[in-house]
Design a protein around this motif. Structure first.
Motif, PDB file in Angstrom:
ATOM      1  N   TYR A 253       0.795  -1.500   0.026  1.00  0.00           N
ATOM      2  CA  TYR A 253       0.597   0.074  -0.116  1.00  0.00           C
ATOM      3  C   TYR A 253       0.658   1.395  -0.141  1.00  0.00           C
ATOM      4  O   TYR A 253       2.141   0.999   0.058  1.00  0.00           O
ATOM      5  CB  TYR A 253      -0.532  -0.039   1.846  1.00  0.00           C
ATOM      6  N   LEU A 254       0.374   2.531  -0.211  1.00  0.00           N
ATOM      7  CA  LEU A 254       1.097   3.901   0.261  1.00  0.00           C
ATOM      8  C   LEU A 254       1.849   4.036  -0.744  1.00  0.00           C
ATOM      9  O   LEU A 254       2.741   4.124  -0.744  1.00  0.00           O
ATOM     10  CB  LEU A 254       1.728   3.981   1.598  1.00  0.00           C
ATOM     11  N   GLU A 255       1.541   3.266  -2.531  1.00  0.00           N
ATOM     12  CA  GLU A 255       2.951   3.563  -3.786  1.00  0.00           C
ATOM     13  C   GLU A 255       3.315   4.626  -3.602  1.00  0.00           C
ATOM     14  O   GLU A 255       4.450   4.980  -3.956  1.00  0.00           O
ATOM     15  CB  GLU A 255       2.232   3.038  -4.274  1.00  0.00           C
ATOM     16  N   GLN A 256       2.600   5.713  -3.284  1.00  0.00           N
ATOM     17  CA  GLN A 256       3.061   7.154  -3.566  1.00  0.00           C
ATOM     18  C   GLN A 256       3.804   8.064  -2.578  1.00  0.00           C
ATOM     19  O   GLN A 256       4.385   8.931  -2.268  1.00  0.00           O
ATOM     20  CB  GLN A 256       1.523   8.017  -3.444  1.00  0.00           C
ATOM     21  N   VAL A 257       4.237   6.871  -1.767  1.00  0.00           N
ATOM     22  CA  VAL A 257       4.961   7.581  -0.643  1.00  0.00           C
ATOM     23  C   VAL A 257       6.166   6.958  -1.226  1.00  0.00           C
ATOM     24  O   VAL A 257       6.635   5.587  -0.775  1.00  0.00           O
ATOM     25  CB  VAL A 257       4.756   6.472   1.384  1.00  0.00           C
ATOM     26  N   ASN A 258       6.755   8.092  -0.445  1.00  0.00           N
ATOM     27  CA  ASN A 258       9.092   7.883  -1.625  1.00  0.00           C
ATOM     28  C   ASN A 258       9.683   7.978  -0.359  1.00  0.00           C
ATOM     29  O   ASN A 258       8.943   8.027   1.338  1.00  0.00           O
ATOM     30  CB  ASN A 258       9.321   8.698  -2.545  1.00  0.00           C
ATOM     31  N   GLU A 259      10.513   7.268  -0.578  1.00  0.00           N
ATOM     32  CA  GLU A 259      11.608   7.558   0.513  1.00  0.00           C
ATOM     33  C   GLU A 259      11.619   8.638   1.421  1.00  0.00           C
ATOM     34  O   GLU A 259      12.400   8.750   2.418  1.00  0.00           O
ATOM     35  CB  GLU A 259      13.145   7.368  -0.053  1.00  0.00           C
ATOM     36  N   SER A 260      11.474   9.889   0.911  1.00  0.00           N
ATOM     37  CA  SER A 260      11.657  10.782   1.406  1.00  0.00           C
ATOM     38  C   SER A 260      10.467  10.928   2.357  1.00  0.00           C
ATOM     39  O   SER A 260      11.416  11.428   3.119  1.00  0.00           O
ATOM     40  CB  SER A 260      11.502  12.152   0.197  1.00  0.00           C
ATOM     41  N   HIS A 261       9.021  10.965   2.224  1.00  0.00           N
ATOM     42  CA  HIS A 261       8.003  10.958   3.294  1.00  0.00           C
ATOM     43  C   HIS A 261       8.658   9.931   4.584  1.00  0.00           C
ATOM     44  O   HIS A 261       8.712  10.824   5.518  1.00  0.00           O
ATOM     45  CB  HIS A 261       7.362  10.523   2.728  1.00  0.00           C
ATOM     46  N   ILE A 262       9.529   8.636   3.732  1.00  0.00           N
ATOM     47  CA  ILE A 262       9.988   7.761   5.054  1.00  0.00           C
ATOM     48  C   ILE A 262      11.202   8.526   5.842  1.00  0.00           C
ATOM     49  O   ILE A 262      11.171   8.349   7.384  1.00  0.00           O
ATOM     50  CB  ILE A 262      10.520   6.641   4.524  1.00  0.00           C
ATOM     51  N   LEU A 326      21.585   4.919  16.094  1.00  0.00           N
ATOM     52  CA  LEU A 326      20.857   4.507  15.018  1.00  0.00           C
ATOM     53  C   LEU A 326      19.880   5.082  14.183  1.00  0.00           C
ATOM     54  O   LEU A 326      20.225   4.930  13.008  1.00  0.00           O
ATOM     55  CB  LEU A 326      20.491   3.047  15.251  1.00  0.00           C
ATOM     56  N   LEU A 327      19.673   6.235  14.734  1.00  0.00           N
ATOM     57  CA  LEU A 327      18.817   6.993  13.610  1.00  0.00           C
ATOM     58  C   LEU A 327      19.832   8.562  13.481  1.00  0.00           C
ATOM     59  O   LEU A 327      19.262   9.564  11.980  1.00  0.00           O
ATOM     60  CB  LEU A 327      17.475   7.425  14.371  1.00  0.00           C
ATOM     61  N   MET A 328      21.254   8.960  13.588  1.00  0.00           N
ATOM     62  CA  MET A 328      21.435   9.654  13.194  1.00  0.00           C
ATOM     63  C   MET A 328      22.139   9.721  11.419  1.00  0.00           C
ATOM     64  O   MET A 328      21.963  11.163  11.506  1.00  0.00           O
ATOM     65  CB  MET A 328      23.322   9.935  14.086  1.00  0.00           C
ATOM     66  N   SER A 329      21.923   8.961  11.174  1.00  0.00           N
ATOM     67  CA  SER A 329      22.802   9.170   9.526  1.00  0.00           C
ATOM     68  C   SER A 329      21.621   9.441   8.830  1.00  0.00           C
ATOM     69  O   SER A 329      20.018   9.074   8.745  1.00  0.00           O
ATOM     70  CB  SER A 329      23.429   8.100   8.845  1.00  0.00           C
ATOM     71  N   ARG A 330      21.786   9.647   7.736  1.00  0.00           N
ATOM     72  CA  ARG A 330      20.480   9.767   6.245  1.00  0.00           C
ATOM     73  C   ARG A 330      20.046   8.920   6.235  1.00  0.00           C
ATOM     74  O   ARG A 330      18.606   8.869   6.121  1.00  0.00           O
ATOM     75  CB  ARG A 330      20.663  10.843   5.823  1.00  0.00           C
ATOM     76  N   ASP A 331      20.749   7.559   5.799  1.00  0.00           N
ATOM     77  CA  ASP A 331      20.766   6.604   5.687  1.00  0.00           C
ATOM     78  C   ASP A 331      19.655   5.593   6.625  1.00  0.00           C
ATOM     79  O   ASP A 331      18.949   5.289   5.744  1.00  0.00           O
ATOM     80  CB  ASP A 331      21.735   5.437   5.407  1.00  0.00           C
ATOM     81  N   SER A 332      20.477   5.597   7.449  1.00  0.00           N
ATOM     82  CA  SER A 332      19.330   4.608   8.850  1.00  0.00           C
ATOM     83  C   SER A 332      18.193   5.815   8.397  1.00  0.00           C
ATOM     84  O   SER A 332      16.987   4.306   9.211  1.00  0.00           O
ATOM     85  CB  SER A 332      20.293   5.204  10.024  1.00  0.00           C
ATOM     86  N   LYS A 333      17.892   6.137   8.384  1.00  0.00           N
ATOM     87  CA  LYS A 333      16.008   7.458   7.983  1.00  0.00           C
ATOM     88  C   LYS A 333      15.232   6.955   7.056  1.00  0.00           C
ATOM     89  O   LYS A 333      14.022   7.037   7.303  1.00  0.00           O
ATOM     90  CB  LYS A 333      16.532   8.587   8.233  1.00  0.00           C
ATOM     91  N   ARG A 334      15.709   6.254   6.058  1.00  0.00           N
ATOM     92  CA  ARG A 334      15.454   5.605   5.073  1.00  0.00           C
ATOM     93  C   ARG A 334      15.742   4.037   5.190  1.00  0.00           C
ATOM     94  O   ARG A 334      14.505   3.670   4.777  1.00  0.00           O
ATOM     95  CB  ARG A 334      16.153   5.731   4.226  1.00  0.00           C
ATOM     96  N   ASN A 335      16.209   3.492   6.063  1.00  0.00           N
ATOM     97  CA  ASN A 335      15.949   1.689   6.261  1.00  0.00           C
ATOM     98  C   ASN A 335      15.136   1.304   7.305  1.00  0.00           C
ATOM     99  O   ASN A 335      14.999   1.490   8.405  1.00  0.00           O
ATOM    100  CB  ASN A 335      17.591   1.791   6.576  1.00  0.00           C
ATOM    101  N   TYR A 336      14.542   0.934   6.138  1.00  0.00           N
ATOM    102  CA  TYR A 336      13.267  -0.374   7.418  1.00  0.00           C
ATOM    103  C   TYR A 336      13.722  -0.664   8.195  1.00  0.00           C
ATOM    104  O   TYR A 336      12.944  -0.721   9.772  1.00  0.00           O
ATOM    105  CB  TYR A 336      12.269  -0.648   6.664  1.00  0.00           C
ATOM    106  N   PHE A 337      15.156  -1.532   8.213  1.00  0.00           N
ATOM    107  CA  PHE A 337      15.125  -2.305   9.368  1.00  0.00           C
ATOM    108  C   PHE A 337      15.286  -1.676  10.718  1.00  0.00           C
ATOM    109  O   PHE A 337      15.196  -1.671  12.132  1.00  0.00           O
ATOM    110  CB  PHE A 337      15.825  -3.070   9.034  1.00  0.00           C
TER     111      PHE A 337
END
Length: 413
Positions: A253-262, A326-337
């Motif tokens: 679901y939520l196909e329109q939600v992209n990495e930037s929203h996350i 764990l959430l300091m980096s930009r990439d970690s804030k886009r990583n689902y795990f």
């Protein structure tokens, strides 16, 4: 992916059964907990009144109601700030906020039970504490008798709960009307209502925390307590929201939600966890450093008298260190795990935070993290998940005619 799959959530029988199972565990725990909650050794049965049971009910009612309440707050904040990026996930805010009426009812039941003397979590509810002729007379409580007068307390409590729920229901109603009518009239009406809610909430978020939580330690007060309680509810709500967004994304679901929203949701989790950590430490440090007995009693009881020191510091590090590292980096804030892992830790950590707010003032040193605590928490979790899933299935996941929808769909950071 077809549009119908993307816009209409299906509350599957498997998911429904999981929520029913959790609720069944909670119901059994509530019944068994009440029947088996006897006074510990050295405590009078006449004074105990199932204190552990009612304290757990208060912990869960306040924690889960707070998640829905702060989802409502965050939804109002987006309207007031005229934010575009979050429009794509506004249905998730609305769904999480939908638990507020049930949470409000549970909170009301706990408070009413205290007023009817079915429990003694709130010592100031005993009229003898303000009667100079009674052996229970308490000078400190008597000095606060005007504020805690039953008529004034219940006027505030009913006002909080009713107004919060009315605003929450109104936001959702107008959001659905926006889907049908389009234009900007409803959007600006939402903005105006949200501004009023923010003013009301700015006051009542603190006063409700004083009335329902800080008054458990009625001899103590902190000017930072309202903000501290608010920030704990806020990070719990943000964690719940991002976990549901990731869940829906993984289900297709939520196909329109992209990495930037996350990424932006991850930034909110990161930022609010720091706000809570700052308020936790500043309240502790500013009270502990002056070492004034009537102020330090709150932390002295938790750290030394009743044996909560290990749990108290565990809560702080769970809710501060893990998000920070764990959430300091930009990439970690886009990583689902990373987001799910940290989110689960924060969720449990802030439930434990409410536990530490309630238990030392109620059960004191006779505390447990046993079957009653875990079972009741799982029952409330199942009820909240059921309500949120049902709300998600009631309306399209993607809002249709919001004036900022196009900007949200093209959001990039």
């Amino acid at each position: 992916m077809n549009t119908d799959m993307n816009n209409n959530y299906t509350f599957t029988s498997r998911t429904r059964n999981i929520t029913f199972g959790l609720m069944a565990v909670g119901l059994i725990t509530i019944i068994a907990g009440f029947l088996t909650d006897h006074a510990p050794e050295g405590v009078s049965h006449d004074e105990y009144h199932h204190t552990r049971f009612w304290a757990n009910l208060l912990v869960n009612s306040y924690f889960y109601m707070g998640i829905a309440l702060l989802a409502t707050f965050f939804m109002a904040l987006q309207y007031v700030a005229e934010v575009a990026w979050s429009v794509a996930v506004i249905r998730v805010y609305e769904a999480v906020s939908s638990f507020l009426p049930i949470g409000a009812i549970m909170m009301f039941i706990v408070l009413l039970a205290g007023q009817l003397h079915l429990h003694h979590l709130y010592h100031w509810m005993d009229a003898d504490t303000i009667n100079p002729e009674s052996p229970k007379y308490d000078e400190v409580i008597a000095g606060k008798a005007g504020y805690f007068a039953p008529w004034f307390f219940w006027l505030r409590t009913i006002l909080y709960l009713v107004v919060w729920v009315l605003f929450q229901r109104g936001f959702i109603k107008r959001s659905l009307e926006q889907d049908l009518q389009g234009g900007t009239a409803i959007h600006f009406k939402q903005l105006g209502k949200a501004a009023v809610f923010m003013v009301f909430f700015a006051v009542t978020s603190s006063t409700s925390a004083w009335d329902w939580m800080m008054s458990l330690d009625v001899h103590w007060f902190s000017t930072m307590y309202g903000w501290y309680a608010f920030s704990g509810m806020w990070i719990s709500a943000m964690t719940t929201i991002i976990l549901f967004v990731i869940y829906l994304k993984r289900k297709g679901y939520l196909e329109q939600v992209n990495e930037s929203h996350i990424h932006d949701l991850g930034k909110w989790v990161f930022a609010v966890s720091f706000l809570w950590s700052y308020l936790w430490f500043m309240q502790f440090m500013l009270i502990w450093y002056p070492n004034i007995p009537e102020e330090t009693i709150y932390f002295h009881e938790r750290m030394h008298d009743f044996g909560y020191m290990g749990l108290m510091w565990t809560v702080f590090f769970m809710n501060f260190v893990f998000p920070m590292v764990l959430l300091m980096s930009r990439d970690s804030k886009r990583n689902y795990f990373f987001l799910v892992f940290v989110g689960a830790i924060i969720f449990v950590g802030h439930w434990l935070d409410v536990f530490v707010m309630v238990m030392p003032a109620t059960v004191k040193s006779h505390w447990h993290l046993g079957w009653m605590e875990i079972g009741m928490a799982l029952g409330f979790l199942g009820l909240m998940l059921f309500v949120i899933h049902r709300a998600l299935a009631k309306s399209p996941l993607m809002i249709k005619q919001h004036p900022y929808l196009d900007e949200s769909l093209h959001h990039q950071v």
